[in-house]
Design a protein around this motif. Structure first.
Motif, mmCIF file in Angstrom:
data_model
loop_
_atom_site.group_PDB
_atom_site.id
_atom_site.type_symbol
_atom_site.label_atom_id
_atom_site.label_comp_id
_atom_site.label_asym_id
_atom_site.label_seq_id
_atom_site.Cartn_x
_atom_site.Cartn_y
_atom_site.Cartn_z
ATOM 1 N N ILE A 1 91.304 -90.407 29.948
ATOM 2 C CA ILE A 1 90.011 -90.471 30.655
ATOM 3 C C ILE A 1 90.163 -91.268 31.947
ATOM 4 N N ARG A 2 90.869 -92.383 31.847
ATOM 5 C CA ARG A 2 91.093 -93.239 33.017
ATOM 6 C C ARG A 2 91.828 -92.464 34.116
ATOM 7 N N ARG A 3 92.854 -91.712 33.727
ATOM 8 C CA ARG A 3 93.631 -90.953 34.709
ATOM 9 C C ARG A 3 92.821 -89.813 35.317
ATOM 10 N N ALA A 4 91.996 -89.167 34.495
ATOM 11 C CA ALA A 4 91.126 -88.112 35.031
ATOM 12 C C ALA A 4 90.145 -88.722 36.026
ATOM 13 N N GLY A 5 89.679 -89.957 35.744
ATOM 14 C CA GLY A 5 88.787 -90.661 36.664
ATOM 15 C C GLY A 5 89.480 -90.972 37.981
ATOM 16 N N ALA A 6 90.752 -91.357 37.906
ATOM 17 C CA ALA A 6 91.513 -91.656 39.123
ATOM 18 C C ALA A 6 91.558 -90.441 40.040
ATOM 19 N N VAL A 7 91.759 -89.274 39.428
ATOM 20 C CA VAL A 7 91.814 -88.041 40.225
ATOM 21 C C VAL A 7 90.445 -87.759 40.844
ATOM 22 N N ALA A 8 89.393 -87.889 40.051
ATOM 23 C CA ALA A 8 88.042 -87.609 40.543
ATOM 24 C C ALA A 8 87.640 -88.554 41.676
ATOM 25 N N MET A 9 88.160 -89.796 41.648
ATOM 26 C CA MET A 9 87.841 -90.775 42.696
ATOM 27 C C MET A 9 88.739 -90.628 43.917
ATOM 28 N N GLY A 10 89.654 -89.677 43.879
ATOM 29 C CA GLY A 10 90.544 -89.462 45.015
ATOM 30 C C GLY A 10 91.675 -90.467 45.087
ATOM 31 N N MET A 11 91.942 -91.167 43.977
ATOM 32 C CA MET A 11 92.992 -92.184 43.986
ATOM 33 C C MET A 11 94.342 -91.624 43.557
ATOM 34 N N ALA A 12 94.374 -90.400 43.038
ATOM 35 C CA ALA A 12 95.630 -89.780 42.623
ATOM 36 C C ALA A 12 95.446 -88.269 42.709
ATOM 37 N N ALA A 13 96.562 -87.578 42.981
ATOM 38 C CA ALA A 13 96.494 -86.118 43.097
ATOM 39 C C ALA A 13 96.445 -85.472 41.715
ATOM 40 N N THR A 14 97.137 -86.081 40.759
ATOM 41 C CA THR A 14 97.185 -85.556 39.396
ATOM 42 C C THR A 14 97.008 -86.729 38.428
ATOM 43 N N ALA B 1 98.916 -87.590 36.025
ATOM 44 C CA ALA B 1 100.203 -88.270 35.849
ATOM 45 C C ALA B 1 100.510 -89.189 37.022
ATOM 46 N N GLY B 2 99.925 -88.898 38.192
ATOM 47 C CA GLY B 2 100.214 -89.693 39.378
ATOM 48 C C GLY B 2 99.364 -90.947 39.501
ATOM 49 N N ALA B 3 98.418 -91.156 38.578
ATOM 50 C CA ALA B 3 97.557 -92.340 38.663
ATOM 51 C C ALA B 3 98.375 -93.608 38.422
ATOM 52 N N GLU B 4 98.003 -94.671 39.130
ATOM 53 C CA GLU B 4 98.656 -95.962 38.889
ATOM 54 C C GLU B 4 98.262 -96.495 37.522
ATOM 55 N N ARG B 5 99.079 -97.429 37.010
ATOM 56 C CA ARG B 5 98.749 -98.016 35.708
ATOM 57 C C ARG B 5 97.682 -99.104 35.854
#
Lengths: 366, 366
Positions: B233-246, B248-252
C-alpha cells in the motif's frame, strides 16, 4: 549551562569504551558514587539515552583513578560495571580492556614522569588486588600503531603485565593440587585442568566433549544441549575448586570454561571461552592470562596441546590471534597482554537540575 | 595528547543522542566533512568502538550549525545521519528529535539574545528547507521539567514550530489533489489519504486492512505477511504521489505509512507508523506533523476518525501520548511538537595520529 559539571575522559581501551574519572570528581555531597554513576550513564534505561552509557556491557564501564600513596604503586584504579536496565553498579571484578587506559591517563595527569623510550606505570586494581604494570611507548614517535582483533582502527599499543596472577581467587594456582581432575557431571565424567590465574578457569580438551575446537561462537550459542553439557562441567569444576558448595550454587561469571584444541597454522593453541552462558567472541584478557599460565604449567591439558615459541604464546580465538608473553616484573612471575587504546574525548559531563534521584527535604537542604 | 582536537557538545534531543558541531570545527584541510564525521564516530564498525557513535541509528547523529546570514533566520542547521556499518553519511533528511537541541546551543553560543520569559530561535534546516521556530523557557526557573515517551528522565521542554510544513517533498499538501485515493496493490485495492507535510505519508484506516490499530509493534514486526501487505500500500501511494515510477522503485524511508484508528480514552487519535519496513516504537516527529495536518484537512481519513480538542491533538502511540498544536508563526500556518532535551557533555573530541584515512603523499605534504 545550569547543572553540575563533572570532568571525565572518554577512552577506548582494547575492545571496550571506558569513562575515566578522578576519584574525587564522583564524590558529590548527599549522593553515593553508585547514584552519581548511574545518573551520569543514564541508567536504568536499556538505551541509556539520557546519559553517556552506550547501552551495551562493553560501553557502560567506569574507570576511577587516583594517585597511590603506596610504595611500589603509582595509581590506584577501581573498575565499575555500570548497570544498564538495572540501577546497580557491579564492583566485583576488573576489566582487562579498561585497565589498558590507566597508564596513558596517569601520564597526562602528571602522576607519573615519562622516561625514554618507554614508561612503566604501576597500577593496582582495587577490585582484585592485582598489580598491573603498563608499558607505554613514550619515545615521542607517535606513528607506531598496532591493531588488535575486534577493533577496526589502529591505536597506541600498551603492554600490560599482570604480576603474580596466580591464586587471586582461591589462593592457589592449582586449587586441587593436581594438574588434571576427573569431574563428575549428569552427563558422565570429564577430564579438566582447574587453574586460578587472572581468573579461575576450567580447561578441557575440545575433543573430549565431541567438539573440534574451531566452532564459530554463533553456532555453539545456538546449540543449547552442548552449552548445557559444557556448563555442567564448569559447575562441577567450581565445586572442585572450592568456589561453590554445589553445582547449582556456582556463579555464572566464574570460573570460566576454556575449551582448548590443537593450534591452526600461525598460532600455538586454539581456544573457545564460555562466559555467562555464552561463547566469548574473542577471549577475555583475564582468560588469556589463565591460558598462558596453564600452558606454562607442565602436565595441564593446555600445556600438552600447545606448542609455544619460547616465552610468546599466540592464542587463536574466534576474533583472531591474541598474543601473550610469560616473563617477570621485579623478580616476580608476570604475564603480558598487549592492547591498543586511544583517547576519544576530553569532557565535562553535565548533571542537570533533575539529574539525581530526589532526596527527602532534610537531606538536600541548600 | 597528540592528535587534533575538535570541539563538540553531546546533547540528548528527544529520543535521540546528537553530537553538535560548529560548522567550521569540521572543516579540516585535505578531508571532506564526511570523512571527518565517519572517523570521529568510529565508522565503519557495527559497534563504533573507536569513536563517539553509539552503534545504533538514534545514537549516530550529527548536528552542524552556524549563525545564519539570512533575514528571519537565526541559525542554519544541517543534520547528518552518520553510517554505522557502511562508511556513508546521509544528508537527505532532517531529524526532528535532534532539531530540538539547536535553540539551546545557539543561546549558549551567544548567537541569540534571550528574552523573558521565553525565547524564540528561528532555525532553518538546510536538508529540507524547513523553518523551525524553537520556543525555549528562559524564565530562569530551571525547575520546570517535562517528560516525553521513550525517555525515562525528565528534561527541559522545547516547543518546536514547523512553519508551513506542507508540500516540502512534492510541492502540495495533497499531491493527488484529493483527500482520499483508491490504491491498487497485488492484494486488492486500499483506500488511503496521501498527504505531504513534515514528511510525505500514506494514511489508512486500521480496520480497512483487518487490524484493530492497537497492535503492539513487536507483534506486527513478527507478522511478515501483514508487513508485506502494508508495504505494498505504501509503495502504491508513492507512485500515486509522483515519488516513484513503479512500486518497486519507491524508497524505503519515504513515504511513511500511518495506520490510524479511533482514539482510546485520553487521546484524540491512535496511530501506528511504519518506517523502513518496521513499526516505529512511537511516532517520528515529522510523522506527527503530517498526522496533525491530516486531521486539520476535512475529508481525510485521519480527520474523519479524530476528535481533537480545539488546536491541540493528542496522538496515542505505542510509547504513549504525543501532543501537537496547530497554530501559526508570523501569519503562516505552523504545527508545534514538544520535545525535551538536555546537554550531556561539553567535549573536545580527539582525532589521533591514525585517525583519518591515509592520503597519497602529495596530498598531505607537511
Amino acid at each position: 549551562m545550569h547543572g553540575r559539571e563533572i570532568k571525565a575522559t572518554w577512552m577506548r581501551g582494547g575492545t571496550s569504551k571506558c569513562w575515566v574519572f578522578d576519584r574525587e570528581e564522583l564524590e558529590l555531597p548527599d549522593y553515593t558514587v553508585d547514584e552519581v554513576l548511574l545518573r551520569l550513564f543514564g541508567s536504568p534505561d536499556p538505551r541509556q539515552v539520557d546519559g553517556v552509557g552506550g547501552g551495551t556491557s562493553t560501553t557502560s564501564k567506569a574507570v576511577i583513578v587516583s594517585p597511590s600513596s603506596d610504595e611500589g604503586v603509582d595509581v590506584d584504579y577501581t573498575f565499575a560495571q555500570v548497570g544498564i536496565e538495572e540501577p546497580v553498579v557491579d564492583w566485583g571484578s576488573n576489566c582487562g580492556n579498561c585497565s589498558s587506559v590507566v597508564g596513558h591517563y596517569a601520564l597526562r595527569r602528571g602522576w607519573v614522569t615519562p622516561t625514554t623510550p618507554t614508561t612503566s606505570v604501576r597500577v593496582r586494581n582495587t577490585n582484585t588486588g592485582q598489580l598491573i604494570v603498563l608499558e607505554l611507548d613514550t619515545s615521542g614517535d607517535d606513528t607506531v600503531l598496532s591493531e588488535i582483533p575486534g577493533v577496526p582502527f589502529p591505536g597506541e599499543a600498551v603492554r600490560m603485565w599482570f604480576v603474580e596472577p596466580a591464586g587471586r581467587t582461591t589462593g592457589e594456582l592449582l586449587p586441587t593440587g593436581r594438574t588434571r581432575d576427573e569431574l563428575t557431571t549428569p552427563h558422565g565424567t570429564a577430564e579438566a585442568t582447574l587453574l586460578d590465574a587472572g581468573a579461575p578457569v576450567v580447561v578441557i580438551d575440545a575433543r573430549s566433549v565431541g567438539l573440534t575446537g574451531d566452532e564459530v561462537p554463533a553456532v555453539l550459542d545456538a546449540d543449547p544441549e552442548t552449552l548445557l553439557r559444557l556448563d555442567e562441567i564448569r559447575r562441577a569444576g567450581a565445586v572442585a575448586m572450592g568456589m561453590a558448595a554445589t553445582p547449582a550454587g556456582a556463579e555464572r561469571a566464574v570460573p570460566k570454561l576454556v575449551v582448548v584444541s590443537p593450534a591452526p597454522e600461525g598460532s600455538d593453541l586454539r581456544v573457545r571461552m564460555l562466559s555467562m552462558g555464552k561463547v566469548h567472541p574473542a577471549l577475555a584478557i583475564t582468560g588469556s592470562v589463565a591460558v598462558t599460565m596453564a600452558v606454562a604449567t607442565p602436565g595441564t591439558i593446555a600445556a600438552d596441546l600447545a606448542a609455544p615459541h619460547g616465552d610468546r604464546l599466540r592464542i587463536s580465538t574466534p576474533a583472531g590471534i591474541v598474543e601473550t608473553v610469560l616473563g617477570e616484573h621485579a623478580g616476580r612471575p608476570a604475564v603480558a597482554v598487549t592492547r591498543t587504546m586511544r583517547e576519544l574525548a576530553d569532557t565535562r559531563l553535565v548533571i542537570g537540575p533533575a539529574a539525581l534521584p530526589a532526596r527527602p527535604a532534610e537531606a538536600v537542604a541548600s
